[in-house]
Design a protein around this motif. Structure first.
Motif, PDB file in Angstrom:
ATOM      1  N   LEU A 194     -89.063 -29.190  18.019  1.00 13.67           N
ATOM      2  CA  LEU A 194     -88.455 -29.762  19.223  1.00 13.67           C
ATOM      3  C   LEU A 194     -87.635 -28.719  19.981  1.00 13.67           C
ATOM      4  CD1 LEU A 194     -87.353 -33.306  18.030  1.00 13.67           C
ATOM      5  CD2 LEU A 194     -89.252 -32.699  19.543  1.00 13.67           C
ATOM      6  N   GLU A 195     -86.966 -27.845  19.242  1.00 18.11           N
ATOM      7  CA  GLU A 195     -86.193 -26.782  19.899  1.00 18.11           C
ATOM      8  C   GLU A 195     -87.117 -25.835  20.654  1.00 18.11           C
ATOM      9  OE1 GLU A 195     -83.906 -24.915  16.844  1.00 18.11           O
ATOM     10  OE2 GLU A 195     -82.547 -26.624  16.633  1.00 18.11           O
ATOM     11  N   TRP A 196     -88.209 -25.416  20.030  1.00 15.56           N
ATOM     12  CA  TRP A 196     -89.168 -24.535  20.696  1.00 15.56           C
ATOM     13  C   TRP A 196     -89.806 -25.237  21.893  1.00 15.56           C
ATOM     14  CZ3 TRP A 196     -89.258 -19.608  20.536  1.00 15.56           C
ATOM     15  CH2 TRP A 196     -88.807 -18.927  19.409  1.00 15.56           C
TER      16      TRP A 196
ATOM     17  N   ILE B 231     -87.340 -25.123  24.682  1.00 20.46           N
ATOM     18  CA  ILE B 231     -87.230 -23.774  25.246  1.00 20.46           C
ATOM     19  C   ILE B 231     -88.415 -23.492  26.173  1.00 20.46           C
ATOM     20  CG2 ILE B 231     -87.322 -21.316  24.663  1.00 20.46           C
ATOM     21  CD1 ILE B 231     -85.655 -22.011  22.154  1.00 20.46           C
ATOM     22  N   VAL B 232     -89.615 -23.871  25.756  1.00 22.40           N
ATOM     23  CA  VAL B 232     -90.810 -23.656  26.583  1.00 22.40           C
ATOM     24  C   VAL B 232     -90.722 -24.463  27.869  1.00 22.40           C
ATOM     25  CG1 VAL B 232     -93.306 -24.052  26.683  1.00 22.40           C
ATOM     26  CG2 VAL B 232     -92.301 -22.990  24.673  1.00 22.40           C
ATOM     27  N   VAL B 233     -90.299 -25.711  27.778  1.00 21.81           N
ATOM     28  CA  VAL B 233     -90.169 -26.545  28.985  1.00 21.81           C
ATOM     29  C   VAL B 233     -89.111 -25.965  29.917  1.00 21.81           C
ATOM     30  CG1 VAL B 233     -89.422 -28.821  29.797  1.00 21.81           C
ATOM     31  CG2 VAL B 233     -91.042 -28.652  27.908  1.00 21.81           C
ATOM     32  N   ALA B 234     -87.997 -25.517  29.380  1.00 21.92           N
ATOM     33  CA  ALA B 234     -86.942 -24.927  30.215  1.00 21.92           C
ATOM     34  C   ALA B 234     -87.431 -23.634  30.873  1.00 21.92           C
ATOM     35  CB  ALA B 234     -85.697 -24.655  29.373  1.00 21.92           C
ATOM     36  N   ALA B 235     -88.198 -22.818  30.141  1.00 26.83           N
ATOM     37  CA  ALA B 235     -88.731 -21.575  30.720  1.00 26.83           C
ATOM     38  C   ALA B 235     -89.713 -21.883  31.848  1.00 26.83           C
ATOM     39  CB  ALA B 235     -89.399 -20.737  29.641  1.00 26.83           C
ATOM     40  N   LEU B 236     -90.584 -22.853  31.646  1.00 29.59           N
ATOM     41  CA  LEU B 236     -91.531 -23.229  32.708  1.00 29.59           C
ATOM     42  C   LEU B 236     -90.803 -23.779  33.933  1.00 29.59           C
ATOM     43  CD1 LEU B 236     -94.443 -24.839  30.663  1.00 29.59           C
ATOM     44  CD2 LEU B 236     -94.429 -22.641  31.844  1.00 29.59           C
ATOM     45  N   ALA B 237     -89.786 -24.579  33.713  1.00 31.78           N
ATOM     46  CA  ALA B 237     -89.000 -25.099  34.832  1.00 31.78           C
ATOM     47  C   ALA B 237     -88.302 -23.959  35.577  1.00 31.78           C
ATOM     48  CB  ALA B 237     -87.982 -26.115  34.330  1.00 31.78           C
ATOM     49  N   GLY B 238     -87.807 -22.976  34.832  1.00 35.41           N
ATOM     50  CA  GLY B 238     -87.173 -21.818  35.469  1.00 35.41           C
ATOM     51  C   GLY B 238     -88.156 -21.008  36.300  1.00 35.41           C
TER      52      GLY B 238
END
Length: 155
Positions: free
Chosen positions: A4-6, A9-16
């Protein structure tokens, strides 16, 4: 729990990354003089090789920035003095699937190489006006006007 943490992180990076693309486009459009267009970047497969982006008019240059690129530099720079429109046509074949129906394809020659540009029919008029608005003759051939000196008035 680590999965869930990874995932977060992936969702936050894509949103960024999406936010960066949006902000880049807003910064390019902020200066004004921007149009939506497509430039043909490769001619290996007939009817394919188009790249969507923004054209920014900057003095005597049309700077093409790809829509989904992170580069701050333009992909292609077309100079008004070295650009001439050879022909104008409607999209044909596979191009009709990638472009709206009212778009026009312009085949141009430039100093570097021939280039094809596609844009909306209403935008073509403004593009051609910009292209023809340059001074006559080769670039840099305009001589400055002499200064007008006021003559003294007779009293």
């Amino acid at each position: 729990m680590q999965i869930l943490e990874w995932f977060g992180i992936v969702v936050a990076a894509l949103a960024g990354l999406l936010l960066f693309l949006f902000l880049r486009r807003r910064v390019l459009m902020r200066s004004g003089g921007t149009i939506t267009l497509q430039v043909r970047v490769t001619t290996v497969v007939p009817g394919r090789g188009w790249s969507a982006g923004l054209g920014v008019f900057h003095g005597d240059e049309l700077r093409f920035y790809r829509m989904f690129s992170f580069s701050p530099r333009p992909k292609r720079v077309l100079t008004r003095g070295g650009l001439a429109v050879d022909c104008r046509r409607a999209p044909e074949g596979p191009e009709r699937m990638t472009m709206p129906g009212d778009w026009v394809v312009l085949r141009c020659t430039s100093f570097q190489a021939p280039v094809e540009i596609a844009m909306a029919a209403g935008t073509v008029t403004g593009f051609l006006s910009w292209l023809e608005a340059g001074p006559p003759g080769p670039p840099g051939s305009v001589t400055p006007r002499p200064a007008i000196r006021p003559t003294p008035l007779d009293s």
